[in-house]
Each structure stands twice: as C-alpha cells, then as structure tokens.
Design a protein around this motif. Structure first.
Motif, PDB file in Angstrom:
ATOM      1  N   GLY A 247       0.953  -1.124  -0.015  1.00 26.63           N
ATOM      2  CA  GLY A 247      -0.113  -0.069  -0.009  1.00 26.63           C
ATOM      3  C   GLY A 247       0.850   1.065  -0.296  1.00 26.63           C
ATOM      4  N   VAL A 248       0.441   2.263   0.677  1.00 25.08           N
ATOM      5  CA  VAL A 248       1.011   3.573   0.541  1.00 25.08           C
ATOM      6  C   VAL A 248       2.103   3.701   1.625  1.00 25.08           C
ATOM      7  CG1 VAL A 248       0.785   6.173   0.983  1.00 25.08           C
ATOM      8  CG2 VAL A 248      -0.883   4.895  -0.430  1.00 25.08           C
ATOM      9  N   LEU A 249       3.201   3.972   1.246  1.00 24.69           N
ATOM     10  CA  LEU A 249       4.245   4.142   2.046  1.00 24.69           C
ATOM     11  C   LEU A 249       4.706   5.637   2.272  1.00 24.69           C
ATOM     12  CD1 LEU A 249       6.726   1.369   0.636  1.00 24.69           C
ATOM     13  CD2 LEU A 249       5.140   1.350   2.644  1.00 24.69           C
ATOM     14  N   ARG A 250       4.981   6.180   3.248  1.00 23.25           N
ATOM     15  CA  ARG A 250       5.522   7.708   3.282  1.00 23.25           C
ATOM     16  C   ARG A 250       6.984   7.744   3.561  1.00 23.25           C
ATOM     17  NH1 ARG A 250       4.395  10.708   7.437  1.00 23.25           N
ATOM     18  NH2 ARG A 250       4.013  12.722   6.355  1.00 23.25           N
ATOM     19  N   ALA A 266      24.616   9.637  -2.931  1.00 22.80           N
ATOM     20  CA  ALA A 266      23.597   8.625  -2.450  1.00 22.80           C
ATOM     21  C   ALA A 266      22.208   9.018  -1.882  1.00 22.80           C
ATOM     22  CB  ALA A 266      24.296   7.691  -1.433  1.00 22.80           C
ATOM     23  N   THR A 267      21.123   8.362  -2.449  1.00 25.10           N
ATOM     24  CA  THR A 267      19.835   8.710  -1.920  1.00 25.10           C
ATOM     25  C   THR A 267      19.271   7.805  -1.212  1.00 25.10           C
ATOM     26  OG1 THR A 267      19.296  10.280  -3.839  1.00 25.10           O
ATOM     27  CG2 THR A 267      17.386   9.520  -2.614  1.00 25.10           C
ATOM     28  N   VAL A 268      18.554   7.895   0.216  1.00 33.21           N
ATOM     29  CA  VAL A 268      18.241   6.743   0.760  1.00 33.21           C
ATOM     30  C   VAL A 268      16.797   7.222   1.139  1.00 33.21           C
ATOM     31  CG1 VAL A 268      18.367   5.675   3.044  1.00 33.21           C
ATOM     32  CG2 VAL A 268      20.435   6.379   1.891  1.00 33.21           C
ATOM     33  N   TYR A 269      16.136   6.318   0.958  1.00 33.63           N
ATOM     34  CA  TYR A 269      14.655   6.616   1.173  1.00 33.63           C
ATOM     35  C   TYR A 269      14.091   6.155   2.775  1.00 33.63           C
ATOM     36  CZ  TYR A 269      14.245   7.569  -3.982  1.00 33.63           C
ATOM     37  OH  TYR A 269      14.297   7.984  -5.017  1.00 33.63           O
ATOM     38  N   THR A 270      14.045   6.986   3.505  1.00 32.96           N
ATOM     39  CA  THR A 270      13.977   6.349   5.071  1.00 32.96           C
ATOM     40  C   THR A 270      12.335   6.618   5.281  1.00 32.96           C
ATOM     41  OG1 THR A 270      13.936   8.769   5.822  1.00 32.96           O
ATOM     42  CG2 THR A 270      16.010   7.506   5.610  1.00 32.96           C
ATOM     43  N   ALA A 271      11.981   5.788   6.387  1.00 30.98           N
ATOM     44  CA  ALA A 271      10.700   5.750   6.494  1.00 30.98           C
ATOM     45  C   ALA A 271      10.264   7.256   7.398  1.00 30.98           C
ATOM     46  CB  ALA A 271      10.274   4.708   7.484  1.00 30.98           C
ATOM     47  N   ALA A 272       9.077   7.772   6.956  1.00 29.88           N
ATOM     48  CA  ALA A 272       8.835   9.051   7.456  1.00 29.88           C
ATOM     49  C   ALA A 272       7.713   8.887   8.887  1.00 29.88           C
ATOM     50  CB  ALA A 272       7.922  10.056   6.507  1.00 29.88           C
ATOM     51  N   ASP A 273       7.160   7.431   9.082  1.00 27.50           N
ATOM     52  CA  ASP A 273       6.452   7.140  10.070  1.00 27.50           C
ATOM     53  C   ASP A 273       6.587   5.723  10.601  1.00 27.50           C
ATOM     54  OD1 ASP A 273       4.680   5.580   8.544  1.00 27.50           O
ATOM     55  OD2 ASP A 273       3.740   7.441   7.827  1.00 27.50           O
ATOM     56  N   GLU A 274       6.222   5.207  11.607  1.00 26.73           N
ATOM     57  CA  GLU A 274       6.149   3.854  12.162  1.00 26.73           C
ATOM     58  C   GLU A 274       5.516   2.881  11.256  1.00 26.73           C
ATOM     59  OE1 GLU A 274       5.478   3.546  16.145  1.00 26.73           O
ATOM     60  OE2 GLU A 274       6.758   4.909  16.792  1.00 26.73           O
ATOM     61  N   GLU A 275       4.474   3.224  10.870  1.00 22.62           N
ATOM     62  CA  GLU A 275       3.947   2.153   9.842  1.00 22.62           C
ATOM     63  C   GLU A 275       4.383   1.877   8.509  1.00 22.62           C
ATOM     64  OE1 GLU A 275      -0.280   1.658   7.583  1.00 22.62           O
ATOM     65  OE2 GLU A 275      -0.210   3.737   8.655  1.00 22.62           O
TER      66      GLU A 275
END
Length: 309
Positions: A247-250, A266-275
């Motif tokens: 589903g949707v990832l922030r 280098a670009t790292v896509y980190t999680a913006a929330d716990e979900e």
C-alpha cells in the motif's frame, strides 16, 4: 583559406574530423597491446606494433571489414553494444572509453564496470541501510549502484540493461520499466529542473546533449518540461510511494553527497512514520542488510512501487 559557408557544411566537417580522430585513437590503442597479451603467437612478421585490425575484430566479435572502416574513419553505423566490445578488447580505461564513445557520437551511458569503479565501501553502505531503499546517482542521473531493498520496494534495477539505467530514461521513456508517478507532474518537473541545473556544468558535452535529445525524442512530456527552463536542487520533501503489496508508504529521501568521488550522491528513502518503517521491514524480508543487492525473489517483482505526489 577555406571557407565553410553554411552550418550544415560545418557540421559535416566536424563529423569528418571526429571520425578521423576516432580512427587515430583506435589505432594508437590497438598498437599498444602486444599479441601475446591476448593469446596470439608473438612470432611472425608485423608491419606495425601491437595487434592487427583483423585480430581486434576477432576478439571483439565484429566483422573485419566493419572494424577496418571504423578505424579508417568512414561514415558507418555504430552501436553502443559494439563499441563496448571494442573498448573491452582494447582494454580501455574509463576515461578512454568515454573518449571513444564521444568521438563516435554515441551516448556515454554508465559502463558495465561503473559499480566496480566505486569503492566497495559504497555498496556496503547501501546494503547496511536496509530496509531502506537506496541508490547512487551521478549528476546525469545515471544509476551506478543500489541495494536489494530498492529492488524489492521500488524497482528491480538488476533486470534493466546497463545502458538503460538512467533515472530520467526509466521515468520518462522506458515502457516496460517505467516508474510511474501518480498525480506527479510536479515531481517530474522537479527532476527535470534538477537535471537542467546540473547540466550547467556540462554545457556542450556530447554525452549530456545526446541524452537530452534522446529524452526529448522519446518523451513529449520531457520535451515540454525541458522547455520551461526550470532549475532546482534535489528534493528532500516527504513522498508517498504506492507499493502494490504494502500500500502507501510515506518516504523521506536523504541525499548524501560522495564528495571524494566527484558529482555523485547516494539517496536513501527513509521511513517517515512507524507504519512505513514496519512495512519496509516486511518488504525487505529476512535478507535485509545481507549485502546481496538486486537478488530479490519473484515476490519482489510484484512489489514494484509508484510515487504519489
């Protein structure tokens, strides 16, 4: 004194000069390789040092006549694949390979050894940030390295031919591997604006200009956005990535500039929330951080994502 009366005539002269320089360059590289270095008997009478033209053609898997014409500077069709074979045969280093492609008027994409050129510590770093997707781009948006998390969450880059591993090309032109953006014109505009800003340092360079022309020819949207003359720096705002499985990832991108390696980031896509953090860990699977980039299972292919603005 010779006068070139028209721009088309000047272009013809320039191309002729390039072909002449290409032939001289190939000959110089050919003559520096000893026959015994590539498995040919050193004996026999040779009019010139190094390899013969027919020997280069044999090793590169191309026709003798074709290679002879190439070295003679004739106006013939040249593909990137064939030039790669010639470059490998002549043992060209990275700079020599780029020079060969430029003289031949062929786009200089990322070479098959670009990842090997990067220090191993860079790949280790990308692997260590799993479950976060990460990749390394140069200023021209060529994709030079990536981790397995990127393959599982966003796009399996291992399945894309090396010559097509350019983020602009994947986004705007490639039909099979398009990273589609939903309601994302602003994001694509930002990408094009970042590319135009980077190109200011490379105005007139054939490789950059060739990429622009190919993108304009292959994508009406890119052509339209390019004509807006917008410039921008790489974005770090939070993005919504829609994954078919999770589903949707922030996602919040983090750009790390590898200053010791030139214009690489280098670009790292980190999680913006716990979900999202939990979803990324599930998508990356137990192999996260195991240091095996690109070896995603078949299920990972179903999890390719698209960005949502």
């Amino acid at each position: 004194m010779t006068t070139v009366p028209a721009a088309t005539d000047r272009t013809t002269v320039d191309r002729g000069q390039r072909r002449h320089e290409l032939g001289m360059f190939l000959r110089s590289r050919r003559e520096r390789i000893r026959p015994d270095e590539v498995g040919f008997a050193p004996g026999g009478r040779r009019r010139t040092p190094g390899l013969r033209r027919e020997e280069v053609a044999l090793l590169a898997g191309v026709g003798v006549t074709w290679y002879t014409w190439l070295e003679q500077g004739r106006d013939i069709n040249v593909s990137a694949q064939v030039l790669e074979a010639v470059a490998d045969t002549l043992r060209l280093d990275r700079q020599e390979r780029n020079h060969l492609f430029t003289l031949a008027g062929v786009q200089v994409g990322p070479s098959r050894t670009d990842c090997a050129v990067l220090p191993s510590s860079v790949q280790k770093t990308l692997d260590a940030v799993a479950p976060y997707p990460a990749l390394v781009l140069n200023a021209r948006y060529d994709i030079l390295a990536f981790n397995e998390a990127y393959c599982r969450v966003v796009l399996d880059l291992r399945e894309i031919p090396v010559e097509e591993r350019n983020m602009l090309w994947v986004t705007f032109v490639s039909r099979e591997w398009r990273c589609s953006f939903v309601e994302s014109e602003s994001m694509k505009l930002h990408m094009v604006a970042g590319f135009r800003a980077a190109m200011a340092d490379h105005v007139g360079e054939p490789a950059w200009q060739d990429l622009v022309e190919r993108l304009r020819a292959g994508s009406p949207l890119f052509a339209e956005l390019w004509e807006r003359y917008e410039v921008a720096a790489p974005s770090t705002r939070i993005k919504l990535l829609e994954n078919a499985t999770a589903g949707v990832l922030r996602i919040e991108p983090v750009n790390l500039w590898l200053s010791q390696l030139g214009q690489l980031r280098a670009t790292v896509y980190t999680a913006a929330d716990e979900e999202t953090e939990e979803k990324l860990r599930v998508l990356a699977g137990p192999a996260a951080g195991a240091g095996q980039p690109g070896r995603a299972p078949a299920a990972g292919q179903d999890g390719r994502g698209v960005f949502v603005s």
